[in-house]
Scaffold this active site. Structure first.
Site, PDB file in Angstrom:
ATOM      1  CG  ASP A  99      -0.251  -0.363   2.526  1.00  0.00           C
ATOM      2  OD1 ASP A  99       0.995  -0.371   2.557  1.00  0.00           O
ATOM      3  OD2 ASP A  99      -0.948  -0.637   3.507  1.00  0.00           O
ATOM      4  CG  ASN A 105      -9.017  -0.995  12.037  1.00  0.00           C
ATOM      5  OD1 ASN A 105      -8.054  -1.611  11.578  1.00  0.00           O
ATOM      6  ND2 ASN A 105      -9.520   0.058  11.431  1.00  0.00           N
ATOM      7  CG  HIS A 160      -5.859  -1.789   8.918  1.00  0.00           C
ATOM      8  ND1 HIS A 160      -6.022  -0.682   9.710  1.00  0.00           N
ATOM      9  CD2 HIS A 160      -4.533  -1.828   8.635  1.00  0.00           C
ATOM     10  CE1 HIS A 160      -4.856  -0.092   9.885  1.00  0.00           C
ATOM     11  NE2 HIS A 160      -3.934  -0.765   9.243  1.00  0.00           N
ATOM     12  CD  GLU A 176      -8.841   1.381   7.688  1.00  0.00           C
ATOM     13  OE1 GLU A 176      -8.875   0.502   8.562  1.00  0.00           O
ATOM     14  OE2 GLU A 176      -8.235   2.461   7.845  1.00  0.00           O
TER      15      GLU A 176
END
Ligand code: GLP
Length: 234
Positions: free
Chosen positions: A63, A129, A131, A136
């Site tokens: 990413d 979280n 990810h 996400e």
């Protein structure tokens, strides 16, 4: 999923390095899927200081922040240069172009790269979280490379790398879960108590888009490397 418990990040980096070495030796042109963040640092240290030759390897990053060029010290391109490539030259390296003018064209270009160079070993960290890459919660497991709007919790978690929260980019390009699951083998590292819930959900929770990493339950060859704190809920 196979789980390997380690005492600390240094040991985790060494264990991950063994996977890297095995992949390197098994292929003429090994393709590594690479992650950023603080988690892979101990692995990259082992790679940098080893006498292994990566000049036949291909590195493909997960990413990149949209809006940051490779000369920006907060960009992932810059991070890779600093943490790995300047000491261990690879044959070819790829990372999404944070300054690309046409987002869809950039995603298509990246998908073509992934088709051309299927990943032998994908290295992953995990967000608090759940990810992976910048996928996400809520992102479809089918997605390939796409443009992501970062969640508030990711922006907050990553603000430590920036002078001010307002400087953290709001968007990124990320390989999708669909792309990540194509890797032949995956290792995911996690250290620290703040990762414990995400690790629990990834391993024991339902396979659900609310925990993107839970998609890894559907992959046949995943190894999770965790310290005691990150493993404290499993
Ligand atoms: C970022 C990256 C992820 C990384 C995650 C965890 O959001 N896009 O690839 O795994 O953060 O980062 P850290 O390793 O610093 O905890």
């Amino acid at each position: 999923m196979k789980i390997i418990h380690v005492n600390n990040e240094q040991e985790g980096g060494q264990v991950a390095f063994d996977f890297v070495e095995k992949t390197l030796k098994a292929h003429q042109h090994p393709v590594f899927g690479l992650a950023t963040g603080s988690t892979p640092l101990s692995l990259y240290h082992c790679m940098r200081t080893s006498d292994l030759d990566f000049s036949n390897s291909i590195g493909i990053n997960l990413d990149e922040y949209i809006g940051l060029g490779k000369d920006n010290p907060q960009s992932y391109a810059y991070f890779m240069q600093e943490q790995l490539y300047q000491d261990k030259p690879f044959m070819k390296t790829f990372i999404p172009d944070g300054l690309a003018k046409d987002a869809q064209a950039e995603c298509d270009r990246y998908d073509d790269i992934l088709k051309q160079y299927p990943i032998d070993l994908q290295i992953l960290g995990i967000g608090t979280n759940g990810h992976i890459g910048f996928n996400e919660p809520g992102s479809s497991f089918e997605l390939t490379t796409h443009r992501v709007a970062l969640t508030e919790s990711t922006i907050e978690a990553n603000q430590r790398f920036f002078e001010d929260k307002s400087e953290v980019p709001r968007f990124a390009y990320s390989m999708g879960i669909g792309s990540i699951l194509q890797a032949k083998e995956i290792i995911l590292m996690a250290y620290g108590k703040h990762k414990a819930q995400a690790i629990y959900d990834m391993i024991n929770g339902p396979v659900d888009i609310q925990c993107p990493a839970s998609a890894l339950q559907n992959h046949p060859k995943v190894t999770v490397i965790v310290d005691e704190a990150a493993a404290s809920l499993i």
